[in-house]
Design a protein around this motif. Structure first.
Motif: not given
Length: 284
Positions: A59-75
Motif C-alpha cells: 500500500s505504501l509503494k502504491a501510494a508513492m506512485n508519482g511522488i517526489k517528496r515525502v513527509v514521514l510523520v512518525s507512527s
C-alpha cells in the motif's frame, strides 16, 4: 507531488494545512491515510487521498506512485515504529522519492528518553538507504501537557516526575509549519534540525501559568517515576503509554527536552507559540 503520511492524525493534518497556506496546490498534495473514509474533509478541499498503511508495504509503494517528496510523520505505535518506518523508507527507495523529511525527537542521538530509541533506529535506516532525507528532530508538543490543563485546574495540581527539568515546548502547528517549510525548500538533503520552542519552563512554572490564567491555584507535585506512572494508569492511560510518559518526564529532568537554539522559530520565520497561549486555548 508531496505525500504526507499519517495525514488524518493531528500533526499530519496540520502539515497539510500549512502546505495549503504556503500556496501548494491541493492536487499536488497526497494525504496518505490508513482509513480514507476518515479523510473526507481533505478530499473536499481538493487534496488527493490515498490508502497507505505503515504495516502494508504494498500500500505504501502504491501510494508513492508519482511522488517526489515525502513527509514521514512518525507512527504513534510505540514499539512497532522502527519496522513501520522501515516500510516507508523501502517504499520511498523503490519509487525514487527525491526527498524524505522525517519527524524524529529532539537530540535523538543523545536523548535520555526511551522514546528516542526507535527514532535513532529510523535515522540509522535512513542513512543506510539511498533516499535523500532531512531529519526534523521535534521537541515536546505543548499539547502533550495542555490537553490535561482542565484536569489540573479541577484538581489543583500538575503531576509529574520532571523535577526542575526544563521543557522547550512548541505548539504542534509550529512543528507542522517547519515540516511544510523544509519539504518545499531546496538543498535540504543531509540536514538535521533540532526543533524546540523559544521559551522553556519547568512544570512548577507551568502550574503557575495555569494558576494565573485560570484564576484557581494549581501547584506542581513531583512524584517518583513509578508512582507517577501508576497515577496515569489510574486516570485511564494504558500501562505501556503511562510508562513512556513517566520515563519522558524523568528524561526531561536530565535535560532531554530542553533546547535554546531557537532553530524552530528561525526556520518558520516567526516566534514559536508561547505555552501560555496554548494553555488559554486548552481552557477556552
Amino acid at each position: 507531488m508531496i505525500l504526507v503520511t499519517g495525514a488524518s492524525g493531528q500533526l499530519g493534518n496540520l502539515v497539510i494545512n500549512s502546505l495549503l497556506a504556503k500556496g501548494v496546490a491541493a492536487d499536488q498534495i497526497v494525504a496518505a491515510v490508513r482509513s480514507p473514509e476518515k479523510a473526507t474533509a481533505l478530499q473536499e478541499r481538493g487534496v488527493v487521498v490515498r490508502k497507505a498503511d505503515y504495516t502494508d508495504p504494498a500500500s505504501l509503494k502504491a501510494a508513492m506512485n508519482g511522488i517526489k517528496r515525502v513527509v514521514l510523520v512518525s507512527s504513534s505505535e510505540v514499539g512497532q515504529r522502527a519496522a513501520q518506518h522501515q516500510n516507508v523508507i523501502d517504499a520511498a527507495q523503490a519509487t525514487g522519492v527525491e526527498l524524505l523529511a522525517y519527524t524524529s525527537i529532539l537530540h535523538a542521538d543523545t536523548s535520555p528518553l526511551a522514546l528516542a530509541e526507535e527514532h535513532v533506529a529510523t535515522e540509522a535506516a535512513l542513512k543506510a538507504s539511498n533516499v535523500p532525507h532531512v531529519v526534523l528532530r521535534n521537541g515536546w508538543y505543548s499539547e502533550n501537557y495542555t490537553m490535561s490543563a482542565g484536569m489540573a485546574v479541577e484538581h489543583g495540581a500538575v503531576l509529574g516526575s520532571a523535577g526542575e527539568g526544563k521543557y522547550s515546548t512548541a505548539a504542534r502547528a509550529d512543528y507542522a509549519d517547519a515540516a511544510a517549510t523544509v519539504i518545499t525548500s531546496e538543498d535540504q538533503a543531509g540536514k538535521v534540525y533540532e526543533l524546540a520552542g523559544d521559551e522553556a519552563f519547568t512544570l512548577a512554572q507551568y502550574a503557575a501559568y495555569i494558576t494565573k490564567i485560570s484564576g484557581k491555584e494549581v501547584v506542581y507535585q513531583d512524584l517518583p517515576e513509578a508512582e507517577y506512572a501508576k497515577v496515569l494508569v489510574e486516570v485511564g492511560l494504558p500501562e505501556g503509554f503511562a510508562a513512556v510518559l513517566a520515563d519522558s518526564d524523568v528524561g526531561a529532568s536530565k535535560g532531554g527536552l530542553f533546547d535554546d537554539s531557537q532553530t524552530l522559530s528561525k526556520l518558520i520565520g516567526r516566534p514559536t507559540t508561547p505555552i501560555q497561549d496554548s494553555i488559554k486555548l486548552a481552557l477556552s
